[in-house]
Design an enzyme around this catalytic site. Structure first.
Site, PDB file in Angstrom:
ATOM      1  N   ARG A 107      63.194 -20.313 -78.678  1.00 50.08           N
ATOM      2  CA  ARG A 107      64.554 -19.736 -79.013  1.00 50.08           C
ATOM      3  C   ARG A 107      65.512 -20.110 -77.483  1.00 50.08           C
ATOM      4  O   ARG A 107      65.007 -19.767 -76.499  1.00 50.08           O
ATOM      5  CB  ARG A 107      64.680 -18.252 -79.009  1.00 50.08           C
ATOM      6  CG  ARG A 107      65.816 -17.436 -79.117  1.00 50.08           C
ATOM      7  CD  ARG A 107      65.453 -16.024 -79.141  1.00 50.08           C
ATOM      8  NE  ARG A 107      66.990 -15.393 -79.140  1.00 50.08           N
ATOM      9  CZ  ARG A 107      67.339 -14.149 -78.584  1.00 50.08           C
ATOM     10  NH1 ARG A 107      66.536 -13.699 -77.895  1.00 50.08           N
ATOM     11  NH2 ARG A 107      68.663 -13.951 -78.764  1.00 50.08           N
ATOM     12  N   HIS A 196      73.105 -14.411 -81.940  1.00 47.09           N
ATOM     13  CA  HIS A 196      72.227 -14.075 -83.159  1.00 47.09           C
ATOM     14  C   HIS A 196      72.292 -14.866 -84.416  1.00 47.09           C
ATOM     15  O   HIS A 196      71.985 -14.504 -85.537  1.00 47.09           O
ATOM     16  CB  HIS A 196      72.665 -12.652 -83.685  1.00 47.09           C
ATOM     17  CG  HIS A 196      72.448 -11.503 -82.664  1.00 47.09           C
ATOM     18  ND1 HIS A 196      73.273 -10.357 -82.701  1.00 47.09           N
ATOM     19  CD2 HIS A 196      71.413 -11.077 -81.821  1.00 47.09           C
ATOM     20  CE1 HIS A 196      72.738  -9.621 -81.836  1.00 47.09           C
ATOM     21  NE2 HIS A 196      71.755 -10.042 -81.331  1.00 47.09           N
ATOM     22  N   GLU A 400      63.719 -13.851 -87.106  1.00 39.53           N
ATOM     23  CA  GLU A 400      63.933 -14.806 -86.438  1.00 39.53           C
ATOM     24  C   GLU A 400      62.985 -16.063 -85.858  1.00 39.53           C
ATOM     25  O   GLU A 400      63.114 -17.248 -86.012  1.00 39.53           O
ATOM     26  CB  GLU A 400      64.761 -14.478 -85.184  1.00 39.53           C
ATOM     27  CG  GLU A 400      66.247 -13.782 -85.001  1.00 39.53           C
ATOM     28  CD  GLU A 400      66.464 -12.801 -84.134  1.00 39.53           C
ATOM     29  OE1 GLU A 400      66.096 -11.555 -84.258  1.00 39.53           O
ATOM     30  OE2 GLU A 400      67.440 -13.094 -83.333  1.00 39.53           O
TER      31      GLU A 400
END
Ligand code: AMP
Length: 429
Positions: A107, A196, A400
């Protein structure tokens, strides 16, 4: 600088495991997934890195009972954290030296305008992520450290960066640009990027699935309400608006962030209250939002206090919900036609009172919540609007890590099917 010669991706693709790393400034979260069935093999968290009270929590998910193991004691840095995680994985027969590991997905919070897709990390890509540190000073350095550490551990493996900003790069220029002097904005890369994105992408796609339609066929408003919170308007699978901006401070009321305020408040705090820039930064990012309004940022605690008649908690709740309503209304106007409003993340998935209050009074927009459906607790995507409602209201748990694993694996697979060579393990010393 040492650069491992590129290897054919084909060797990697027979491997079907992906390690997902989410590196924060003092923590690393990890998940190992088996992409045959997209199941989790293990999950873990290293927190308080660099402190004497560091802690690693590791849960293998391959056996029957998922039992979490804990390690305590100082873990000096990210390299030590990843080493400790690798040892735990190895103890379960899931060592990172396994040929079954296809790639490591990271990420990365800020990808600026350049990274619109998940990207295999090269020296040049790392430099660009570094160049974005001024616009993401809290996040990108930790992400870079995580990537470098993983590269050092498996220099032969593709490392894939999945950017929080990527999904929002489809925003039209009139939504992304602030109405300030163009030269100043461009010189300092000041514009609305949104965050996000991995969650908004996953949840908007899942919502289409829930409606039995393709993402291209639907317009949805996604409300990602966690400790950080953001809204997005997604038209036909593409993001056209989102509430966070240059940084994650803009938009909704959050756990500790103010969201939208008049920018002149900052001049006022400096000139009149005599606060420094850093103090204002801390005030707006860490001491505002729900915590600033009532002293608590956990919605469960706020609801408990409201039930006991606490007026400050009630006002904080009302301010939070009022902002949400404004965004639902604004994004309905931006989209023109809305097929679904979707709640996700810690508050969105779990707080029936927030969902009820945010939708209350919006019947004219076609929005209604069924109290019975709203009260159901479930980990599955579900509708909470009655059958007759013109616009669906849904709860879709976000994931996620799965999205990062999917994007990482798809990228490795695409390179394979195109017969491309996959750059691997480029370590900048
Ligand atoms: P996240 O950032 O998505 O992990 O969300 C964390 C936030 O979700 C917490 O700060 C709480 O405010 C909220 N939350 C978690 N569980 C619940 C629950 N059962 N009911 C209401 N809010 C919850």
């Amino acid at each position: 600088m040492t650069t491992t010669p590129p290897k054919k991706a084909s060797a990697a693709v027979q491997a079907r495991r992906v390690l997902v790393l989410n590196s924060g400034s003092s923590s690393v979260k990890y998940q190992l997934l088996d992409m045959n069935d997209r199941s989790r093999l293990a999950i873990g968290l290293v927190e308080r890195i660099g402190e004497t009270t560091s802690r690693l929590l590791h849960t293998p998910l391959t056996g029957g009972d998922a039992e979490t193991r804990e390690r305590t004691g100082r873990i000096a840095d990210h390299a030590a954290a990843l080493k400790a995680a690798a040892e735990e994985l190895a103890a379960d027969g899931l060592g990172l030296d396994s040929p079954e590991l296809a790639a490591i997905g990271h990420r990365v919070v800020h990808g600026g305008l350049r990274f619109t897709e998940p990207t295999v990390v090269t020296d040049e890509v790392l430099k660009e992520i570094e160049r974005l540190v001024p616009v993401a000073p809290l996040h990108n350095p930790a992400n870079i450290t995580g990537i470098r550490t993983a590269q050092a551990m498996r220099p032969d493996l593709p490392q894939v960066a999945v950017f929080d900003t990527a999904f929002h790069t489809t925003m039209p220029e009139y939504a992304a640009r602030y109405a300030i002097d163009v030269e100043t904005a461009d010189a300092h890369r000041i514009r609305r990027y949104g965050f996000h994105g991995t969650s908004h992408a996953y949840v908007s796609r899942k919502a289409a699935e829930l409606l039995g339609r393709t993402p291209e066929e639907v317009n949805v408003i996604v409300l990602h309400l966690g400790n950080g919170a953001s809204a997005s308007a997604v038209a036909g699978g593409r993001c056209v608006e989102t509430s966070m901006g240059l940084t994650p401070l803009e938009g909704l009321v959050m756990g500790t962030r103010s969201g939208d305020i008049d920018p002149a408040v900052t001049f006022h705090l400096k000139r009149v209250a005599g606060m420094s820039t850093d103090e204002i930064d801390v005030l707006l990012n860490k001491k505002s939002g729900l915590v600033g309004l009532c002293g608590d940022n956990d919605m469960r605690e706020i609801r408990r206090r409201i039930d006991e008649g606490d007026e400050r908690a009630a006002l904080a709740f009302d301010i939070y919900v009022h902002r949400l309503k404004k965004y639902i209304g604004a994004y309905s106007a931006v989209l023109g036609r809305v097929d679904a409003v979707v709640f996700t993340a810690g508050v969105g998935e779990n707080s029936a009172p927030v969902r009820e209050a945010a939708i209350a009074g919006l019947e004219e927009l076609g929005l209604v919540v069924d109290a019975g459906l709203n009260a159901v607790r479930s980990g599955e995507p579900r509708l909470i609007s009655p059958n007759y409602a013109r616009v669906a209201v849904a709860v879709v748990p976000t994931d996620e890590e799965l999205e990062i694993a999917d994007q990482t694996f798809a990228l490795v697979g695409r390179a394979e099917s195109a017969g491309q060579e996959m750059p691997v393990g480029q370590v900048d010393n």
